[in-house]
Design an enzyme around this catalytic site. Structure first.
Site, PDB file in Angstrom:
ATOM      1  N   ASP A  68     -65.628  49.793  51.832  1.00 19.84           N
ATOM      2  CA  ASP A  68     -66.566  48.666  51.856  1.00 19.84           C
ATOM      3  C   ASP A  68     -67.784  49.089  52.680  1.00 19.84           C
ATOM      4  OD1 ASP A  68     -67.590  46.134  51.613  1.00 19.84           O
ATOM      5  OD2 ASP A  68     -66.107  45.142  52.859  1.00 19.84           O
ATOM      6  N   SER A 216     -55.255  28.450  69.036  1.00 16.47           N
ATOM      7  CA  SER A 216     -56.099  28.456  70.247  1.00 16.47           C
ATOM      8  C   SER A 216     -56.046  29.824  70.920  1.00 16.47           C
ATOM      9  CB  SER A 216     -55.652  27.356  71.208  1.00 16.47           C
ATOM     10  OG  SER A 216     -54.306  27.557  71.607  1.00 16.47           O
ATOM     11  N   ILE A 219     -60.152  33.744  68.719  1.00 15.83           N
ATOM     12  CA  ILE A 219     -61.127  33.257  67.736  1.00 15.83           C
ATOM     13  C   ILE A 219     -61.316  31.754  67.890  1.00 15.83           C
ATOM     14  CG2 ILE A 219     -61.588  32.952  65.249  1.00 15.83           C
ATOM     15  CD1 ILE A 219     -60.364  35.683  64.769  1.00 15.83           C
ATOM     16  N   ASP A 359     -56.258  48.176  64.357  1.00 21.59           N
ATOM     17  CA  ASP A 359     -55.559  46.955  63.947  1.00 21.59           C
ATOM     18  C   ASP A 359     -54.411  47.248  62.991  1.00 21.59           C
ATOM     19  OD1 ASP A 359     -57.456  45.652  65.446  1.00 21.59           O
ATOM     20  OD2 ASP A 359     -58.183  44.351  63.841  1.00 21.59           O
ATOM     21  N   ALA A 367     -61.439  46.100  69.451  1.00 20.49           N
ATOM     22  CA  ALA A 367     -62.298  47.183  68.969  1.00 20.49           C
ATOM     23  C   ALA A 367     -62.170  48.443  69.831  1.00 20.49           C
ATOM     24  CB  ALA A 367     -63.748  46.698  68.973  1.00 20.49           C
ATOM     25  N   HIS A 495     -73.730  43.607  97.512  1.00 21.49           N
ATOM     26  CA  HIS A 495     -73.905  42.207  97.879  1.00 21.49           C
ATOM     27  C   HIS A 495     -75.333  41.783  97.575  1.00 21.49           C
ATOM     28  CE1 HIS A 495     -73.521  38.488 100.117  1.00 21.49           C
ATOM     29  NE2 HIS A 495     -74.668  38.766 100.696  1.00 21.49           N
TER      30      HIS A 495
HETATM   31  C1  LIG Z   1     -64.218  36.982  64.732  1.00 21.57           C
HETATM   32  C2  LIG Z   1     -63.730  38.220  65.459  1.00 21.57           C
HETATM   33  C3  LIG Z   1     -64.264  38.538  66.690  1.00 21.57           C
HETATM   34  C4  LIG Z   1     -63.822  39.671  67.362  1.00 21.57           C
HETATM   35  N1  LIG Z   1     -64.351  39.946  68.586  1.00 21.57           N
HETATM   36  C5  LIG Z   1     -63.937  41.030  69.256  1.00 21.57           C
HETATM   37  C6  LIG Z   1     -64.501  41.351  70.513  1.00 21.57           C
HETATM   38  O1  LIG Z   1     -65.373  40.660  71.023  1.00 21.57           O
HETATM   39  N2  LIG Z   1     -64.054  42.457  71.152  1.00 21.57           N
HETATM   40  C7  LIG Z   1     -63.082  43.244  70.613  1.00 21.57           C
HETATM   41  O2  LIG Z   1     -62.708  44.234  71.243  1.00 21.57           O
HETATM   42  N3  LIG Z   1     -62.520  42.964  69.416  1.00 21.57           N
HETATM   43  C8  LIG Z   1     -62.934  41.881  68.732  1.00 21.57           C
HETATM   44  N4  LIG Z   1     -62.392  41.603  67.512  1.00 21.57           N
HETATM   45  C9  LIG Z   1     -61.353  42.498  66.981  1.00 21.57           C
HETATM   46  C10 LIG Z   1     -61.999  43.757  66.387  1.00 21.57           C
HETATM   47  O3  LIG Z   1     -62.978  43.396  65.449  1.00 21.57           O
HETATM   48  C11 LIG Z   1     -60.930  44.626  65.722  1.00 21.57           C
HETATM   49  O4  LIG Z   1     -59.888  44.857  66.635  1.00 21.57           O
HETATM   50  C12 LIG Z   1     -61.513  45.950  65.289  1.00 21.57           C
HETATM   51  O5  LIG Z   1     -62.590  45.766  64.411  1.00 21.57           O
HETATM   52  C13 LIG Z   1     -60.443  46.815  64.607  1.00 21.57           C
HETATM   53  O6  LIG Z   1     -61.020  48.023  64.249  1.00 21.57           O
HETATM   54  P1  LIG Z   1     -60.336  48.987  63.182  1.00 21.57           P
HETATM   55  O7  LIG Z   1     -61.215  50.194  63.146  1.00 21.57           O
HETATM   56  O8  LIG Z   1     -58.909  49.139  63.464  1.00 21.57           O
HETATM   57  O9  LIG Z   1     -60.409  48.213  61.788  1.00 21.57           O
HETATM   58  P2  LIG Z   1     -61.601  47.543  60.994  1.00 21.57           P
HETATM   59  O10 LIG Z   1     -62.782  47.327  61.840  1.00 21.57           O
HETATM   60  O11 LIG Z   1     -61.046  46.373  60.289  1.00 21.57           O
HETATM   61  O12 LIG Z   1     -62.012  48.665  59.930  1.00 21.57           O
HETATM   62  C14 LIG Z   1     -61.185  49.047  58.884  1.00 21.57           C
HETATM   63  C15 LIG Z   1     -62.037  49.604  57.774  1.00 21.57           C
HETATM   64  O13 LIG Z   1     -61.198  50.261  56.836  1.00 21.57           O
HETATM   65  C16 LIG Z   1     -61.699  50.029  55.526  1.00 21.57           C
HETATM   66  N5  LIG Z   1     -60.582  50.253  54.606  1.00 21.57           N
HETATM   67  C17 LIG Z   1     -59.428  49.546  54.508  1.00 21.57           C
HETATM   68  N6  LIG Z   1     -58.590  50.128  53.610  1.00 21.57           N
HETATM   69  C18 LIG Z   1     -59.243  51.228  53.140  1.00 21.57           C
HETATM   70  C19 LIG Z   1     -58.894  52.238  52.224  1.00 21.57           C
HETATM   71  N7  LIG Z   1     -57.700  52.261  51.636  1.00 21.57           N
HETATM   72  N8  LIG Z   1     -59.796  53.223  51.960  1.00 21.57           N
HETATM   73  C20 LIG Z   1     -61.005  53.226  52.569  1.00 21.57           C
HETATM   74  N9  LIG Z   1     -61.375  52.306  53.473  1.00 21.57           N
HETATM   75  C21 LIG Z   1     -60.505  51.314  53.763  1.00 21.57           C
HETATM   76  C22 LIG Z   1     -62.167  48.580  55.591  1.00 21.57           C
HETATM   77  O14 LIG Z   1     -63.116  48.313  54.572  1.00 21.57           O
HETATM   78  C23 LIG Z   1     -62.783  48.527  56.992  1.00 21.57           C
HETATM   79  O15 LIG Z   1     -64.158  48.832  56.968  1.00 21.57           O
HETATM   80  C24 LIG Z   1     -62.823  40.496  66.789  1.00 21.57           C
HETATM   81  C25 LIG Z   1     -62.289  40.183  65.535  1.00 21.57           C
HETATM   82  C26 LIG Z   1     -62.744  39.064  64.869  1.00 21.57           C
HETATM   83  C27 LIG Z   1     -62.183  38.752  63.519  1.00 21.57           C
HETATM   84  N1  LIG Z   2     -63.139  38.625  72.288  1.00 22.17           N
HETATM   85  C1  LIG Z   2     -62.253  39.339  71.621  1.00 22.17           C
HETATM   86  O1  LIG Z   2     -61.852  40.418  72.028  1.00 22.17           O
HETATM   87  C2  LIG Z   2     -61.736  38.837  70.315  1.00 22.17           C
HETATM   88  C3  LIG Z   2     -62.357  37.768  69.687  1.00 22.17           C
HETATM   89  C4  LIG Z   2     -61.845  37.337  68.476  1.00 22.17           C
HETATM   90  C5  LIG Z   2     -60.756  37.970  67.914  1.00 22.17           C
HETATM   91  N2  LIG Z   2     -60.182  39.014  68.549  1.00 22.17           N
HETATM   92  C6  LIG Z   2     -59.001  39.688  67.965  1.00 22.17           C
HETATM   93  O2  LIG Z   2     -58.713  39.106  66.707  1.00 22.17           O
HETATM   94  C7  LIG Z   2     -57.328  38.823  66.618  1.00 22.17           C
HETATM   95  C8  LIG Z   2     -57.147  37.514  65.925  1.00 22.17           C
HETATM   96  O3  LIG Z   2     -57.615  36.420  66.736  1.00 22.17           O
HETATM   97  P1  LIG Z   2     -56.961  34.986  66.603  1.00 22.17           P
HETATM   98  O4  LIG Z   2     -57.575  34.072  67.584  1.00 22.17           O
HETATM   99  O5  LIG Z   2     -56.933  34.608  65.153  1.00 22.17           O
HETATM  100  O6  LIG Z   2     -55.440  35.280  66.952  1.00 22.17           O
HETATM  101  P2  LIG Z   2     -54.610  35.079  68.314  1.00 22.17           P
HETATM  102  O7  LIG Z   2     -53.355  35.810  68.090  1.00 22.17           O
HETATM  103  O8  LIG Z   2     -55.442  35.401  69.503  1.00 22.17           O
HETATM  104  O9  LIG Z   2     -54.334  33.509  68.369  1.00 22.17           O
HETATM  105  C9  LIG Z   2     -53.694  32.847  67.313  1.00 22.17           C
HETATM  106  C10 LIG Z   2     -53.193  31.508  67.821  1.00 22.17           C
HETATM  107  O10 LIG Z   2     -52.797  30.759  66.688  1.00 22.17           O
HETATM  108  C11 LIG Z   2     -51.535  30.140  66.945  1.00 22.17           C
HETATM  109  N3  LIG Z   2     -50.894  29.952  65.640  1.00 22.17           N
HETATM  110  C12 LIG Z   2     -50.372  30.902  64.821  1.00 22.17           C
HETATM  111  N4  LIG Z   2     -49.911  30.342  63.680  1.00 22.17           N
HETATM  112  C13 LIG Z   2     -50.172  29.009  63.761  1.00 22.17           C
HETATM  113  C14 LIG Z   2     -49.985  27.900  62.889  1.00 22.17           C
HETATM  114  N5  LIG Z   2     -49.417  28.039  61.684  1.00 22.17           N
HETATM  115  N6  LIG Z   2     -50.379  26.672  63.293  1.00 22.17           N
HETATM  116  C15 LIG Z   2     -50.965  26.506  64.504  1.00 22.17           C
HETATM  117  N7  LIG Z   2     -51.182  27.520  65.379  1.00 22.17           N
HETATM  118  C16 LIG Z   2     -50.804  28.767  65.009  1.00 22.17           C
HETATM  119  C17 LIG Z   2     -50.823  31.126  67.856  1.00 22.17           C
HETATM  120  O11 LIG Z   2     -49.795  30.504  68.595  1.00 22.17           O
HETATM  121  C18 LIG Z   2     -51.979  31.622  68.727  1.00 22.17           C
HETATM  122  O12 LIG Z   2     -52.162  30.806  69.862  1.00 22.17           O
HETATM  123  C19 LIG Z   2     -56.774  38.781  68.016  1.00 22.17           C
HETATM  124  O13 LIG Z   2     -55.581  39.524  68.025  1.00 22.17           O
HETATM  125  C20 LIG Z   2     -57.805  39.452  68.869  1.00 22.17           C
HETATM  126  O14 LIG Z   2     -57.307  40.660  69.337  1.00 22.17           O
HETATM  127  C21 LIG Z   2     -60.641  39.440  69.745  1.00 22.17           C
END
Ligand SMILES: Cc1cc2nc3c(=O)[nH]c(=O)nc-3n(C[C@H](O)[C@H](O)[C@H](O)COP(=O)(O)OP(=O)(O)OC[C@H]3O[C@@H](n4cnc5c(N)ncnc54)[C@H](O)[C@@H]3O)c2cc1C
Ligand SMILES: NC(=O)c1ccc[n+]([C@@H]2O[C@H](COP(=O)([O-])OP(=O)(O)OC[C@H]3O[C@@H](n4cnc5c(N)ncnc54)[C@H](O)[C@@H]3O)[C@@H](O)[C@H]2O)c1
Length: 535
Positions: A68, A216, A219, A359, A367, A495
């Site tokens: 992608d 909660s 996200i 992940d 990340a 400080h």
């Molecule tokens: C809303 C949200 C907010 C977040 N905020 C934070 C944050 O503030 N700080 C933080 O540390 N983490 C945050 N995270 C979590 C963080 O985004 C993920 O932990 C991180 O992106 C995982 O990185 P990755 O490289 O493992 O996978 P990804 O970033 O998901 O990358 C995987 C890539 O593999 C590609 N791919 C999949 N299968 C194939 C295939 N077969 N062939 C080729 N390509 C493929 C996909 O297209 C994708 O581009 C957040 C997540 C979400 C959803």
């Molecule tokens: N600032 C950051 O680093 C950041 C920000 C956003 C996301 N993330 C990553 O993305 C991942 C996903 O985030 P998230 O908030 O979706 O997951 P999370 O695992 O942090 O929280 C999910 C929550 O949903 C609840 N839950 C699960 N199933 C349910 C259901 N059927 N009904 C009601 N509640 C339910 C769980 O008990 C939990 O409290 C996290 O593992 C996190 O590592 C990180």
């Protein structure tokens, strides 16, 4: 799901799809010359990116395959756009907090915003970060190929594009870094407009006046911050019987006091959402059915404007053809790895040459954890044994104020202590006495240190308050370096800064290294004198 034909004879192509791959001349060993690359990385998210840059530094001929857009979840659908939204909406919250501003002698008129402009800020940042990421790989000589990759065997990947171009490439080592996708519980219909995961919530196509947020966790909390800053009301629905169940108990209580109670948020805990029926924006409400998590009885229904499903993420491994490696998936869909990030087969044996980071292995869905695991995997494949200490990896939730932590919660540490026969101690401090936080009029917050009372080993640190996401690094670096509480007592903090919260926290810890306690040696006296002098 891609087709899985036998070996394709179509030559591999670069991102531009104009030229064939030329294998790089600097092969690191005779062995690697038999392969197209030393390393293929499947997935170009932050994990794949971090691994690729480190691989180049180690002299490996490296190729990254992406089906992608470059940047994966973090850059396109995660950290980057969510932090841009949090930054913009946090500003709106601050400027609308007239009492807070007035306490510092500032008067502002009405503060307005347009959702379009906020969305544009996030989109711009995504584009910039994606371009930077792509450029950084190409500038050091990583081959970036487009296509969905899957295993032929543990050294061979075939990749496909929707238009059927693609090819087959080989490498000595292959890292799976295919990330994750939102986990949507059964019974919930996602329409992307009124019922959505974070993927669509980040697009901010409209601002629903009342949003139900299921889950909660990170996200849920970050989006509740975004929505309430813009004036929306939020209802949390959490399956566990308390909000923010994964956080340390004291931090969850403080988060409840600072992030939930003062805002237009109510909550149902101990309930599952068993059914969600989408509506039509501003016309037909979304209907939710709530079921008691213990009894399984339907307990309530809700009608809201929109529903964000934030119930965790599932590792994404679709179409990788893991059967070719005899690799199964663990509960939740993760690929099993050992501490070196080597992939394990169904029988627990190591699959030679295959690694999994980020992940997709679900060890820590962050990340920087993905990237750190990638660096660790590359170290291991190049002969330097390396195990990432996941307890040292910091995490932050970018609410206002922020929450950060590393290591164990107090609840986890107590369970660990009981199981292994040691005792723990806890030191706490608040932001109240911190001059910098007071100057900013943001002195709500706390920090907490959990350590072994016999050795001073740091087991966990949790912070909630101004700049918490930055402050955690002193603790995480200390854990990574195996420093004890006694070692940290000699650190000096500028400080007035919020880092003095950590200074205070460490001073409050009642632990002195045994050799120092017994000692009136000049080394100890010197160290103490230096500390007193420096302050
Ligand atoms: C809303 C949200 C907010 C977040 N905020 C934070 C944050 O503030 N700080 C933080 O540390 N983490 C945050 N995270 C979590 C963080 O985004 C993920 O932990 C991180 O992106 C995982 O990185 P990755 O490289 O493992 O996978 P990804 O970033 O998901 O990358 C995987 C890539 O593999 C590609 N791919 C999949 N299968 C194939 C295939 N077969 N062939 C080729 N390509 C493929 C996909 O297209 C994708 O581009 C957040 C997540 C979400 C959803
Ligand atoms: N600032 C950051 O680093 C950041 C920000 C956003 C996301 N993330 C990553 O993305 C991942 C996903 O985030 P998230 O908030 O979706 O997951 P999370 O695992 O942090 O929280 C999910 C929550 O949903 C609840 N839950 C699960 N199933 C349910 C259901 N059927 N009904 C009601 N509640 C339910 C769980 O008990 C939990 O409290 C996290 O593992 C996190 O590592 C990180």
């Amino acid at each position: 799901m891609p087709k899985r034909p036998a070996h394709s004879s179509i030559p591999a192509v670069r991102t531009t799809q104009t030229s064939e791959i030329t294998t790089r001349a600097s092969a690191s060993s005779a062995d690697s010359l038999t392969y197209d690359y030393d390393l293929i990385i499947i997935g170009c998210g932050v994990g794949g990116h971090g691994a690729a840059l480190h691989a180049i530094e180690k002299g490996l001929r490296t190729c990254v395959l992406e089906s992608d857009v470059v940047g994966g979840t973090c850059v396109n659908r995660g950290c980057v756009p969510s932090k841009a939204l949090l930054a913009a909406t946090g500003r709106v919250r601050d400027l609308r907090n007239k009492m807070h501003l007035a306490s510092m002698g500032i008067r502002v008129g009405d503060v307005d915003f347009d959702v379009e402009g906020i969305r544009h800020h996030a989109d711009q940042l995504v584009t910039t970060m994606r371009t930077n990421l792509s450029n950084s790989l190409e500038s050091v000589g990583v081959d970036l190929l487009r296509g969905h990759g899957y295993f032929v065997d543990n050294h061979t990947i075939t990749y496909e594009l929707p238009d059927d171009k693609g090819g087959t490439i080989t490498a000595k080592d292959i890292i799976i870094c295919t990330g994750s996708v939102p986990a949507v519980p059964p019974g919930i219909q996602i329409d992307g407009k009124t019922v959505f995961s974070s993927d669509d919530a980040l697009k901010m196509s409209w601002l629903p006046p009342w949003v139900a947020i299921i889950g909660s966790g990170y996200i849920g909390l970050e989006f509740a911050d975004i929505y309430t800053a813009l004036g929306s009301e939020v209802t949390f629905i959490e399956a566990v019987d308390k909000l923010m169940p994964a956080f340390d108990g004291d931090i969850a209580r403080m988060a409840n006091r600072l992030l939930i109670q003062p805002r237009h948020i109510d909550a149902h805990s101990g309930v599952f959402v068993t059914k969600v029926i989408p509506g039509i924006p501003n016309k037909v409400p979304v209907k939710l059915e709530l079921t008691d998590a213990k009894t399984g009885e339907a307990v309530d229904t809700l009608e809201v404007d929109a529903c964000l499903v934030a119930t965790g993420r599932s590792p994404y491994t679709d179409g990788l053809n893991l059967d070719a490696l005899n690799v199964g998936l663990a509960k939740g869909g993760a690929i099993s790895v050992n501490d070196k990030m080597q992939v394990l087969a169904k029988d627990g044996s190591i699959v030679e040459g295959v690694w999994c980071i980020g992940d997709a292995n679900a060890r820590m869905m962050l990340a920087h954890a993905a990237s750190a695991q990638g660096i660790s995997a590359v170290e291991n494949m190049t002969g330097n044994e390396n195990v990432l200490n996941h307890l040292s990896v910091p995490a932050a939730c970018f609410t206002h104020p922020e929450i950060s932590f590393c290591g164990l919660t107090e609840e986890q540490a107590r369970a660990e202590a009981e199981a292994n026969g040691f005792s723990i101690a806890v030191s706490k401090t608040s932001y109240k006495a911190n001059s910098k936080a007071q100057a900013e009029n943001e002195a709500d917050g706390m920090a907490k240190l959990i350590y072994r009372s016999d050795t001073g080993e740091i087991l966990g640190v949790h912070i909630m308050g101004l700049h918490a996401a930055d402050l955690i690094h002193e603790a995480s670096n200390a854990i990574a370096a195996n420093q004890t509480v006694a070692d940290l007592k000699f650190n000096v903090h500028a400080h007035p800064t919020t880092s003095e919260v950590i200074d205070e926290l460490i001073r409050n810890a009642k632990f002195t290294a045994p050799e120092l306690a017994a000692d009136d040696s000049s080394a100890h006296a010197d160290a103490m004198a230096k500390k007193t002098f420096t302050h």
